[in-house]
Design a protein around this motif. Structure first.
Motif, PDB file in Angstrom:
ATOM      1  N   ALA A 179       0.853  -1.137  -0.099  1.00  0.00           N
ATOM      2  CA  ALA A 179       0.077  -0.009  -0.107  1.00  0.00           C
ATOM      3  C   ALA A 179       0.751   1.156  -0.140  1.00  0.00           C
ATOM      4  O   ALA A 179       1.918   1.259   0.640  1.00  0.00           O
ATOM      5  N   THR A 180       0.373   2.370  -0.610  1.00  0.00           N
ATOM      6  CA  THR A 180       0.903   3.673  -0.579  1.00  0.00           C
ATOM      7  C   THR A 180       0.118   4.606   0.658  1.00  0.00           C
ATOM      8  O   THR A 180      -1.242   4.813   0.565  1.00  0.00           O
ATOM      9  N   PHE A 181       0.964   4.879   1.679  1.00  0.00           N
ATOM     10  CA  PHE A 181       0.503   5.974   2.652  1.00  0.00           C
ATOM     11  C   PHE A 181       0.684   7.255   2.078  1.00  0.00           C
ATOM     12  O   PHE A 181       1.643   7.687   1.646  1.00  0.00           O
ATOM     13  N   ASN A 182      -0.569   7.947   2.265  1.00  0.00           N
ATOM     14  CA  ASN A 182      -0.369   9.586   2.454  1.00  0.00           C
ATOM     15  C   ASN A 182      -1.151  10.267   2.831  1.00  0.00           C
ATOM     16  O   ASN A 182      -1.973   9.551   3.817  1.00  0.00           O
ATOM     17  N   ARG A 183      -1.535  11.612   2.611  1.00  0.00           N
ATOM     18  CA  ARG A 183      -2.632  12.216   3.499  1.00  0.00           C
ATOM     19  C   ARG A 183      -4.011  11.725   3.310  1.00  0.00           C
ATOM     20  O   ARG A 183      -4.807  12.159   4.031  1.00  0.00           O
ATOM     21  N   ASP A 184      -4.229  11.174   2.085  1.00  0.00           N
ATOM     22  CA  ASP A 184      -5.444  10.565   1.902  1.00  0.00           C
ATOM     23  C   ASP A 184      -5.608   9.305   2.257  1.00  0.00           C
ATOM     24  O   ASP A 184      -6.802   8.555   2.290  1.00  0.00           O
ATOM     25  N   PHE A 185      -4.550   8.444   2.389  1.00  0.00           N
ATOM     26  CA  PHE A 185      -4.822   6.961   3.027  1.00  0.00           C
ATOM     27  C   PHE A 185      -3.917   6.606   4.117  1.00  0.00           C
ATOM     28  O   PHE A 185      -2.666   6.811   4.037  1.00  0.00           O
ATOM     29  N   MET A 186      -4.409   5.994   5.207  1.00  0.00           N
ATOM     30  CA  MET A 186      -3.663   5.640   6.241  1.00  0.00           C
ATOM     31  C   MET A 186      -4.261   4.301   7.016  1.00  0.00           C
ATOM     32  O   MET A 186      -5.302   4.097   6.625  1.00  0.00           O
ATOM     33  N   SER A 187      -3.971   3.918   8.053  1.00  0.00           N
ATOM     34  CA  SER A 187      -4.567   2.718   8.604  1.00  0.00           C
ATOM     35  C   SER A 187      -4.788   3.059  10.132  1.00  0.00           C
ATOM     36  O   SER A 187      -3.931   3.209  10.856  1.00  0.00           O
ATOM     37  N   ILE A 188      -6.192   3.218  10.463  1.00  0.00           N
ATOM     38  CA  ILE A 188      -6.557   3.616  11.650  1.00  0.00           C
ATOM     39  C   ILE A 188      -7.390   2.689  12.223  1.00  0.00           C
ATOM     40  O   ILE A 188      -8.262   1.913  12.018  1.00  0.00           O
ATOM     41  N   SER A 189      -7.038   2.260  13.588  1.00  0.00           N
ATOM     42  CA  SER A 189      -7.757   1.415  14.451  1.00  0.00           C
ATOM     43  C   SER A 189      -8.137  -0.017  13.671  1.00  0.00           C
ATOM     44  O   SER A 189      -8.988  -0.707  13.746  1.00  0.00           O
ATOM     45  N   ASN A 190      -6.654  -0.409  13.238  1.00  0.00           N
ATOM     46  CA  ASN A 190      -6.565  -1.946  12.716  1.00  0.00           C
ATOM     47  C   ASN A 190      -6.616  -2.834  14.070  1.00  0.00           C
ATOM     48  O   ASN A 190      -6.446  -2.277  15.197  1.00  0.00           O
ATOM     49  N   ILE A 191      -6.762  -4.139  14.069  1.00  0.00           N
ATOM     50  CA  ILE A 191      -6.753  -5.065  15.067  1.00  0.00           C
ATOM     51  C   ILE A 191      -5.588  -6.070  14.992  1.00  0.00           C
ATOM     52  O   ILE A 191      -5.620  -6.841  13.951  1.00  0.00           O
ATOM     53  N   CYS A 192      -4.748  -6.490  16.258  1.00  0.00           N
ATOM     54  CA  CYS A 192      -3.948  -7.524  16.219  1.00  0.00           C
ATOM     55  C   CYS A 192      -4.507  -8.798  16.359  1.00  0.00           C
ATOM     56  O   CYS A 192      -5.563  -8.859  17.311  1.00  0.00           O
ATOM     57  N   LEU A 193      -4.105  -9.808  15.315  1.00  0.00           N
ATOM     58  CA  LEU A 193      -4.831 -10.996  15.618  1.00  0.00           C
ATOM     59  C   LEU A 193      -4.203 -11.938  16.171  1.00  0.00           C
ATOM     60  O   LEU A 193      -4.849 -12.899  16.831  1.00  0.00           O
ATOM     61  N   SER A 194      -2.942 -11.762  16.778  1.00  0.00           N
ATOM     62  CA  SER A 194      -2.170 -12.627  17.577  1.00  0.00           C
ATOM     63  C   SER A 194      -1.074 -11.874  18.463  1.00  0.00           C
ATOM     64  O   SER A 194      -1.609 -10.863  18.885  1.00  0.00           O
ATOM     65  N   ASN A 195      -0.100 -12.726  18.878  1.00  0.00           N
ATOM     66  CA  ASN A 195       0.721 -11.986  20.049  1.00  0.00           C
ATOM     67  C   ASN A 195       1.965 -11.240  19.126  1.00  0.00           C
ATOM     68  O   ASN A 195       2.810 -10.642  19.716  1.00  0.00           O
ATOM     69  N   SER A 196       1.870 -10.951  17.978  1.00  0.00           N
ATOM     70  CA  SER A 196       2.753 -10.114  17.180  1.00  0.00           C
ATOM     71  C   SER A 196       2.102  -9.854  15.759  1.00  0.00           C
ATOM     72  O   SER A 196       1.166 -10.543  15.401  1.00  0.00           O
ATOM     73  N   PHE A 197       2.664  -8.782  15.401  1.00  0.00           N
ATOM     74  CA  PHE A 197       2.265  -8.290  13.950  1.00  0.00           C
ATOM     75  C   PHE A 197       3.607  -7.997  13.187  1.00  0.00           C
ATOM     76  O   PHE A 197       4.561  -7.509  13.744  1.00  0.00           O
ATOM     77  N   LEU A 198       3.636  -8.228  11.776  1.00  0.00           N
ATOM     78  CA  LEU A 198       4.586  -7.691  11.015  1.00  0.00           C
ATOM     79  C   LEU A 198       4.491  -6.517  10.065  1.00  0.00           C
ATOM     80  O   LEU A 198       3.108  -6.406   9.420  1.00  0.00           O
ATOM     81  N   VAL A 199       5.193  -5.627  10.038  1.00  0.00           N
ATOM     82  CA  VAL A 199       4.983  -4.447   9.089  1.00  0.00           C
ATOM     83  C   VAL A 199       6.170  -4.307   8.365  1.00  0.00           C
ATOM     84  O   VAL A 199       7.398  -4.102   8.922  1.00  0.00           O
ATOM     85  N   GLU A 200       6.267  -4.175   7.070  1.00  0.00           N
ATOM     86  CA  GLU A 200       7.125  -3.867   6.030  1.00  0.00           C
ATOM     87  C   GLU A 200       6.893  -2.541   5.263  1.00  0.00           C
ATOM     88  O   GLU A 200       5.748  -2.400   4.836  1.00  0.00           O
ATOM     89  N   VAL A 201       8.058  -1.729   5.306  1.00  0.00           N
ATOM     90  CA  VAL A 201       8.062  -0.426   4.816  1.00  0.00           C
ATOM     91  C   VAL A 201       9.083  -0.491   3.721  1.00  0.00           C
ATOM     92  O   VAL A 201      10.415  -0.420   3.847  1.00  0.00           O
ATOM     93  N   GLN A 202       8.922  -0.252   2.296  1.00  0.00           N
ATOM     94  CA  GLN A 202       9.884  -0.051   1.389  1.00  0.00           C
ATOM     95  C   GLN A 202      10.608   1.086   1.182  1.00  0.00           C
ATOM     96  O   GLN A 202      11.734   1.394   0.855  1.00  0.00           O
ATOM     97  N   SER A 203       9.719   2.259   1.429  1.00  0.00           N
ATOM     98  CA  SER A 203      10.270   3.544   1.334  1.00  0.00           C
ATOM     99  C   SER A 203       9.437   4.578   1.978  1.00  0.00           C
ATOM    100  O   SER A 203       8.214   4.482   2.094  1.00  0.00           O
ATOM    101  N   GLY A 204      10.157   5.259   2.985  1.00  0.00           N
ATOM    102  CA  GLY A 204       9.654   6.133   3.848  1.00  0.00           C
ATOM    103  C   GLY A 204       9.463   5.716   5.360  1.00  0.00           C
ATOM    104  O   GLY A 204      10.152   4.945   5.634  1.00  0.00           O
ATOM    105  N   ASP A 205       8.751   6.395   6.015  1.00  0.00           N
ATOM    106  CA  ASP A 205       8.597   5.701   7.171  1.00  0.00           C
ATOM    107  C   ASP A 205       7.110   6.251   7.716  1.00  0.00           C
ATOM    108  O   ASP A 205       6.459   7.173   7.537  1.00  0.00           O
ATOM    109  N   ILE A 206       6.724   5.271   8.839  1.00  0.00           N
ATOM    110  CA  ILE A 206       5.157   5.560   9.556  1.00  0.00           C
ATOM    111  C   ILE A 206       5.428   5.542  10.947  1.00  0.00           C
ATOM    112  O   ILE A 206       6.160   4.736  11.614  1.00  0.00           O
TER     113      ILE A 206
END
Length: 212
Positions: A179-206
């Protein structure tokens, strides 16, 4: 993000922002091997019954009578007219001591400009800095990171510095795939399904906001 307070290279910085639950946060701060009071953060230290290892800043917001109470604690003083905030100087001091993880308490303030500025400090030191409050842990992800969590915990991912490319997640209720994050798209109030989650960012930072 695991704060690993049993690691001797972990520091707590206590700033002068809002702390609502002194008992809860104080118990956490006292578990750190190295504590820095950032200027008026000495007031929060007193409320939490915490004796810092050092007091840093220009001390314009630290009451003189309180400094007298902590007269045995070393101080590192700076002029009021300077190009860096007291919190920036405290981060530099902790980093110079070889700290591998720095957790900031009281970083979110009544003044929004200070709070936003402090969030952007996280972008300068991804992997080193995090901000903790009674309600959330905040840190920046700029690569691939596996984050410990609890099942059902709420997680938000927010871009602070423009477009973020190639965001992929695993272990969340609503997954992202390049996904591409910008001022028009971001992830708000997502839910963890287990005891860890993985995030990969190819360019930039969040900004990752992990609610407690």
């Amino acid at each position: 993000m695991d704060t690993e307070t049993n690691n001797p290279k972990t520091a707590a910085l206590v700033a002068n922002g809002t702390i609502s639950n002194f008992e809860k946060i104080g118990s956490h701060v006292r578990s750190f091997p190295y504590v820095v009071a950032v200027d008026g953060g000495i007031c929060n230290c007193q409320q939490m019954d915490v004796t810092p290892n050092i007091i840093i800043g220009d001390l314009d917001s630290a009451p003189p009578e309180l400094l007298q109470q902590y007269s045995d604690v070393p101080q590192k003083l700076f002029p009021a007219n300077k190009d860096k905030t007291d919190l920036e100087l405290a981060i530099e001091e902790a980093a110079s001591q070889g700290m591998e993880r720095i957790v900031i308490f009281g970083a979110l303030e009544r003044r929004m400009d200070h709070s936003v500025y402090n969030l952007h400090l996280l972008r300068r030191h991804p992997g080193l800095l995090s901000i903790e409050s009674e309600y959330e842990t905040l840190f920046v992800i700029d690569h691939t990171m596996e984050v410990p969590c609890q099942q059902g915990q709420t997680i938000s991912l927010i871009p602070l510095g423009g477009s973020v490319q190639g965001v992929t997640t695993k272990g969340l209720k609503w997954e992202l795939n390049h996904a591409t994050f910008n001022r028009d798209f971001m992830s708000i109030s997502n839910i963890c399904l287990s005891n860890s989650f993985l995030v990969e960012v190819q360019s930039g930072d969040i900004l990752c906001c992990l609610c407690k």
